[in-house]
Design a protein around this motif. Structure first.
Motif, PDB file in Angstrom:
ATOM      1  N   ASN A 163     -33.085 -23.735  -7.509  1.00  8.94           N
ATOM      2  CA  ASN A 163     -32.468 -22.944  -6.436  1.00  8.94           C
ATOM      3  C   ASN A 163     -32.130 -23.768  -5.204  1.00  8.94           C
ATOM      4  O   ASN A 163     -32.001 -23.240  -4.100  1.00  8.94           O
ATOM      5  CB  ASN A 163     -33.374 -21.783  -6.039  1.00  8.94           C
ATOM      6  N   VAL A 164     -31.991 -25.095  -5.376  1.00  7.51           N
ATOM      7  CA  VAL A 164     -31.673 -25.975  -4.246  1.00  7.51           C
ATOM      8  C   VAL A 164     -30.421 -26.784  -4.563  1.00  7.51           C
ATOM      9  O   VAL A 164     -30.332 -27.429  -5.614  1.00  7.51           O
ATOM     10  CB  VAL A 164     -32.844 -26.940  -3.937  1.00  7.51           C
ATOM     11  N   VAL A 165     -29.450 -26.743  -3.660  1.00  6.01           N
ATOM     12  CA  VAL A 165     -28.279 -27.614  -3.788  1.00  6.01           C
ATOM     13  C   VAL A 165     -28.754 -29.054  -3.617  1.00  6.01           C
ATOM     14  O   VAL A 165     -29.378 -29.386  -2.596  1.00  6.01           O
ATOM     15  CB  VAL A 165     -27.218 -27.269  -2.727  1.00  6.01           C
ATOM     16  N   PRO A 166     -28.511 -29.932  -4.598  1.00  9.78           N
ATOM     17  CA  PRO A 166     -29.062 -31.286  -4.548  1.00  9.78           C
ATOM     18  C   PRO A 166     -28.375 -32.156  -3.500  1.00  9.78           C
ATOM     19  O   PRO A 166     -27.161 -32.098  -3.316  1.00  9.78           O
ATOM     20  CB  PRO A 166     -28.806 -31.827  -5.954  1.00  9.78           C
ATOM     21  N   ASP A 167     -29.211 -32.994  -2.839  1.00 15.46           N
ATOM     22  CA  ASP A 167     -28.645 -33.903  -1.840  1.00 15.46           C
ATOM     23  C   ASP A 167     -28.562 -35.339  -2.360  1.00 15.46           C
ATOM     24  O   ASP A 167     -28.157 -36.245  -1.631  1.00 15.46           O
ATOM     25  CB  ASP A 167     -29.448 -33.860  -0.543  1.00 15.46           C
ATOM     26  N   ALA A 168     -28.951 -35.558  -3.628  1.00 11.70           N
ATOM     27  CA  ALA A 168     -28.870 -36.902  -4.196  1.00 11.70           C
ATOM     28  C   ALA A 168     -28.694 -36.823  -5.702  1.00 11.70           C
ATOM     29  O   ALA A 168     -29.248 -35.931  -6.360  1.00 11.70           O
ATOM     30  CB  ALA A 168     -30.115 -37.717  -3.852  1.00 11.70           C
ATOM     31  N   ARG A 177     -22.425 -58.241 -19.773  1.00 13.26           N
ATOM     32  CA  ARG A 177     -22.917 -56.890 -19.489  1.00 13.26           C
ATOM     33  C   ARG A 177     -23.123 -56.730 -17.995  1.00 13.26           C
ATOM     34  O   ARG A 177     -23.791 -57.542 -17.354  1.00 13.26           O
ATOM     35  CB  ARG A 177     -24.241 -56.622 -20.199  1.00 13.26           C
ATOM     36  N   ARG A 178     -22.504 -55.680 -17.457  1.00 13.10           N
ATOM     37  CA  ARG A 178     -22.715 -55.343 -16.049  1.00 13.10           C
ATOM     38  C   ARG A 178     -23.359 -53.958 -15.998  1.00 13.10           C
ATOM     39  O   ARG A 178     -22.826 -52.987 -16.537  1.00 13.10           O
ATOM     40  CB  ARG A 178     -21.388 -55.361 -15.294  1.00 13.10           C
ATOM     41  N   ALA A 179     -24.525 -53.883 -15.376  1.00 13.88           N
ATOM     42  CA  ALA A 179     -25.241 -52.617 -15.232  1.00 13.88           C
ATOM     43  C   ALA A 179     -25.153 -52.162 -13.786  1.00 13.88           C
ATOM     44  O   ALA A 179     -25.484 -52.928 -12.872  1.00 13.88           O
ATOM     45  CB  ALA A 179     -26.696 -52.773 -15.651  1.00 13.88           C
ATOM     46  N   SER A 180     -24.693 -50.943 -13.587  1.00 19.08           N
ATOM     47  CA  SER A 180     -24.475 -50.433 -12.232  1.00 19.08           C
ATOM     48  C   SER A 180     -25.135 -49.075 -12.055  1.00 19.08           C
ATOM     49  O   SER A 180     -25.341 -48.331 -13.025  1.00 19.08           O
ATOM     50  CB  SER A 180     -22.971 -50.283 -11.941  1.00 19.08           C
ATOM     51  N   THR A 181     -25.437 -48.761 -10.804  1.00 17.90           N
ATOM     52  CA  THR A 181     -25.925 -47.426 -10.455  1.00 17.90           C
ATOM     53  C   THR A 181     -24.979 -46.818  -9.432  1.00 17.90           C
ATOM     54  O   THR A 181     -24.739 -47.409  -8.364  1.00 17.90           O
ATOM     55  CB  THR A 181     -27.344 -47.478  -9.866  1.00 17.90           C
ATOM     56  N   VAL A 182     -24.412 -45.677  -9.783  1.00 24.96           N
ATOM     57  CA  VAL A 182     -23.565 -44.918  -8.860  1.00 24.96           C
ATOM     58  C   VAL A 182     -24.461 -43.915  -8.143  1.00 24.96           C
ATOM     59  O   VAL A 182     -25.140 -43.105  -8.787  1.00 24.96           O
ATOM     60  CB  VAL A 182     -22.428 -44.196  -9.612  1.00 24.96           C
ATOM     61  N   ARG A 183     -24.501 -43.995  -6.831  1.00 28.34           N
ATOM     62  CA  ARG A 183     -25.362 -43.103  -6.035  1.00 28.34           C
ATOM     63  C   ARG A 183     -24.494 -42.160  -5.207  1.00 28.34           C
ATOM     64  O   ARG A 183     -23.654 -42.602  -4.418  1.00 28.34           O
ATOM     65  CB  ARG A 183     -26.279 -43.910  -5.127  1.00 28.34           C
ATOM     66  N   ALA A 184     -24.726 -40.884  -5.421  1.00 28.58           N
ATOM     67  CA  ALA A 184     -24.010 -39.854  -4.665  1.00 28.58           C
ATOM     68  C   ALA A 184     -24.993 -39.151  -3.733  1.00 28.58           C
ATOM     69  O   ALA A 184     -26.083 -38.754  -4.151  1.00 28.58           O
ATOM     70  CB  ALA A 184     -23.370 -38.844  -5.611  1.00 28.58           C
ATOM     71  N   SER A 185     -24.620 -39.011  -2.474  1.00 31.28           N
ATOM     72  CA  SER A 185     -25.459 -38.310  -1.507  1.00 31.28           C
ATOM     73  C   SER A 185     -24.737 -37.059  -1.030  1.00 31.28           C
ATOM     74  O   SER A 185     -23.505 -36.979  -1.049  1.00 31.28           O
ATOM     75  CB  SER A 185     -25.787 -39.207  -0.318  1.00 31.28           C
ATOM     76  N   GLY A 186     -25.497 -36.070  -0.619  1.00 30.27           N
ATOM     77  CA  GLY A 186     -24.921 -34.822  -0.121  1.00 30.27           C
ATOM     78  C   GLY A 186     -25.830 -34.205   0.908  1.00 30.27           C
ATOM     79  O   GLY A 186     -26.554 -34.907   1.607  1.00 30.27           O
ATOM     80  N   GLN A 187     -25.812 -32.890   0.974  1.00 31.42           N
ATOM     81  CA  GLN A 187     -26.669 -32.175   1.924  1.00 31.42           C
ATOM     82  C   GLN A 187     -27.278 -30.991   1.201  1.00 31.42           C
ATOM     83  O   GLN A 187     -26.572 -30.185   0.589  1.00 31.42           O
ATOM     84  CB  GLN A 187     -25.861 -31.709   3.130  1.00 31.42           C
ATOM     85  N   SER A 188     -28.601 -30.900   1.249  1.00 33.26           N
ATOM     86  CA  SER A 188     -29.269 -29.813   0.526  1.00 33.26           C
ATOM     87  C   SER A 188     -29.065 -28.476   1.243  1.00 33.26           C
ATOM     88  O   SER A 188     -28.871 -28.424   2.464  1.00 33.26           O
ATOM     89  CB  SER A 188     -30.758 -30.110   0.370  1.00 33.26           C
ATOM     90  N   ALA A 189     -29.128 -27.416   0.459  1.00 28.97           N
ATOM     91  CA  ALA A 189     -29.023 -26.046   0.974  1.00 28.97           C
ATOM     92  C   ALA A 189     -29.613 -25.130  -0.086  1.00 28.97           C
ATOM     93  O   ALA A 189     -29.859 -25.541  -1.229  1.00 28.97           O
ATOM     94  CB  ALA A 189     -27.567 -25.681   1.250  1.00 28.97           C
ATOM     95  N   HIS A 190     -29.872 -23.891   0.295  1.00 26.16           N
ATOM     96  CA  HIS A 190     -30.346 -22.935  -0.687  1.00 26.16           C
ATOM     97  C   HIS A 190     -29.197 -22.593  -1.628  1.00 26.16           C
ATOM     98  O   HIS A 190     -28.036 -22.463  -1.202  1.00 26.16           O
ATOM     99  CB  HIS A 190     -30.862 -21.659  -0.004  1.00 26.16           C
ATOM    100  N   ALA A 191     -29.500 -22.489  -2.909  1.00 31.66           N
ATOM    101  CA  ALA A 191     -28.446 -22.248  -3.895  1.00 31.66           C
ATOM    102  C   ALA A 191     -27.763 -20.896  -3.711  1.00 31.66           C
ATOM    103  O   ALA A 191     -26.660 -20.684  -4.226  1.00 31.66           O
ATOM    104  CB  ALA A 191     -29.024 -22.352  -5.303  1.00 31.66           C
ATOM    105  N   GLU A 208     -23.139 -24.022   2.399  1.00 30.37           N
ATOM    106  CA  GLU A 208     -23.811 -24.620   3.543  1.00 30.37           C
ATOM    107  C   GLU A 208     -24.266 -26.057   3.272  1.00 30.37           C
ATOM    108  O   GLU A 208     -24.725 -26.747   4.183  1.00 30.37           O
ATOM    109  CB  GLU A 208     -25.025 -23.768   3.958  1.00 30.37           C
ATOM    110  N   GLY A 209     -24.157 -26.480   2.026  1.00 27.88           N
ATOM    111  CA  GLY A 209     -24.566 -27.841   1.677  1.00 27.88           C
ATOM    112  C   GLY A 209     -23.411 -28.625   1.074  1.00 27.88           C
ATOM    113  O   GLY A 209     -22.267 -28.159   1.012  1.00 27.88           O
ATOM    114  N   GLU A 210     -23.723 -29.852   0.651  1.00 27.09           N
ATOM    115  CA  GLU A 210     -22.776 -30.710  -0.074  1.00 27.09           C
ATOM    116  C   GLU A 210     -23.460 -31.137  -1.367  1.00 27.09           C
ATOM    117  O   GLU A 210     -24.478 -31.835  -1.330  1.00 27.09           O
ATOM    118  CB  GLU A 210     -22.382 -31.939   0.753  1.00 27.09           C
ATOM    119  N   ASN A 211     -22.922 -30.676  -2.474  1.00 28.14           N
ATOM    120  CA  ASN A 211     -23.583 -30.868  -3.766  1.00 28.14           C
ATOM    121  C   ASN A 211     -23.393 -32.307  -4.272  1.00 28.14           C
ATOM    122  O   ASN A 211     -22.290 -32.714  -4.648  1.00 28.14           O
ATOM    123  CB  ASN A 211     -23.021 -29.882  -4.787  1.00 28.14           C
TER     124      ASN A 211
END
Length: 365
Positions: A239-244, A174-188, A193-196
């Motif tokens: 109402n916020v574009v997620p950054d993580a 068993r291999r357990a992994s976490t995929v982490r995505a980062s972006g840039q927050s902005a108003h929805a 203006e952001g990176e979702n």
């Protein structure tokens, strides 16, 4: 009650989900009193005993830690005021936390270790921390524990047919992994203006779903891996574009190839971290597997088979370190980790005969 029944019940009664010390000490005390073996408890809480000598070594391996019990499995009021696990005998079975996984098998291995007449070095090992990812086995291996052969007493009963104790020559990891995505927050209201980060995580999931998982053939069976996204967490407000965003991935691995999950890192802002990697196991010595199969056949009226298991065990760590392993034990699928965990007393006796039989014939390989 016979000796094996009594010993198994005693071990099951000793709490060992938070602290395995008492269970390990009882195992070591019994081995000291009942055998002339060299017995020790190492810094990790593993109990290791050795007897006999020779160029070849065989280990009977188990673990004495358990998963947390159900409330119904704990007797909170005892004569000495200490908690104990409830132990019951019903319909030819021993009930209690750890009876199937795997103090029953540990008791059978202890008696076989004492009673066998081996031609080489016979080793008994009961590890701590198996339920925490094999921390005891890893500590023992780091300290030089590496027998030539091992029979790991995890469950192998009921795989080829109900009630038959088979011999598992491979199991998944068993291999357990976490995929982490980062972006840039902005108003929805202005998403450009952001990176979702959620979108990036979705792209990573699409990449994972497109991967081919490895498959191997062992003992006439097809052992296939799997790759599943099991949890998603991300975003802070509607109402916020997620950054993580994080995605938890459960992967079942097979001996040999691994799925190339690192491909998700080709997506901008995405990385992957391996949280746990329990190794798979495959027995690479057909003669040893057949020797254990012969002992299993001699110990029961049914015809056991060479099978595979879907679950990781300490055999994976031992195999990775160079020990030739099989898995053979009394527990049946679905018995472990339940509020009514139990093991057949007749199958415990069978496993005692099986372990003793292997110990007395294994140098033939």
């Amino acid at each position: 009650m016979n000796e094996l029944d009594e010993l198994a019940a005693e071990l099951v009664s000793i709490p060992s989900h938070d602290d395995e010390t008492a269970a390990g000490e009882r195992i070591a005390d019994w081995l000291d009193a009942e055998t002339a073996a060299s017995v020790r408890i190492d810094e990790a809480g593993n109990v290791i005993a050795r007897r006999g000598s020779g160029d070849r070594s065989l280990a009977l391996v188990g673990h004495h830690d358990v998963v947390p019990p159900d409330e119904s499995q704990v007797a909170s009021e005892t004569l000495d005021g200490a908690d104990e696990y409830v132990v019951e005998r019903r319909d030819g079975r021993l009930h209690g936390r750890g009876s199937a996984d795997m103090k029953g098998a540990v008791a059978a291995a202890m008696l076989a270790f004492r009673d066998a007449d081996p031609s080489g070095e016979l080793v008994f090992a009961s590890f701590a921390g198996e339920e925490q990812g094999g921390v005891g086995a890893q500590a023992a291996i780091e300290s030089g524990f590496c027998p030539e052969y091992a029979v790991v007493g995890e469950g192998s009963t009921g795989y080829s047919a109900p009630g038959v104790t088979d011999v598992a020559v491979a199991h998944k990891g068993r291999r357990a992994s976490t995929v982490r995505a980062s972006g840039q927050s902005a108003h929805a209201s202005n998403p450009s203006e952001g990176e979702n980060a959620i979108y990036r995580a979705c792209d990573a999931v699409d990449e994972l779903r497109a991967l081919d998982v490895p498959t191997v053939e062992v003992a006439g069976e097809e052992l296939s891996g799997s790759l599943v996204a099991t949890e998603v967490e991300g975003g802070t407000a509607w109402n916020v574009v997620p950054d993580a965003c994080e995605v938890t991935v459960d992967e079942r691995t097979v001996p040999g190839e691994r799925a190339p999950i690192e491909r998700v890192e080709s997506i901008s802002g995405v990385g992957v971290e391996i949280e746990q990697d329990l190794p798979p196991m495959r027995c690479g010595d057909d003669a040893f597997a057949e020797t254990v199969l012969d002992a299993a056949a001699e110990a029961q009226d049914a015809a056991p088979e060479l099978v595979t298991k879907p679950h990781a065990t300490d055999a994976g760590w031992l195999s990775q370190a160079g020990t030739t392993c099989v898995v053979c034990g009394p527990a049946e699928p679905g018995e472990a980790h339940t509020e009514d965990e139990s093991v057949s007393l007749a199958v415990l006796e069978r496993c005692y005969e099986l372990y003793r039989g292997v110990a007395e014939r294994w140098p033939a390989v």
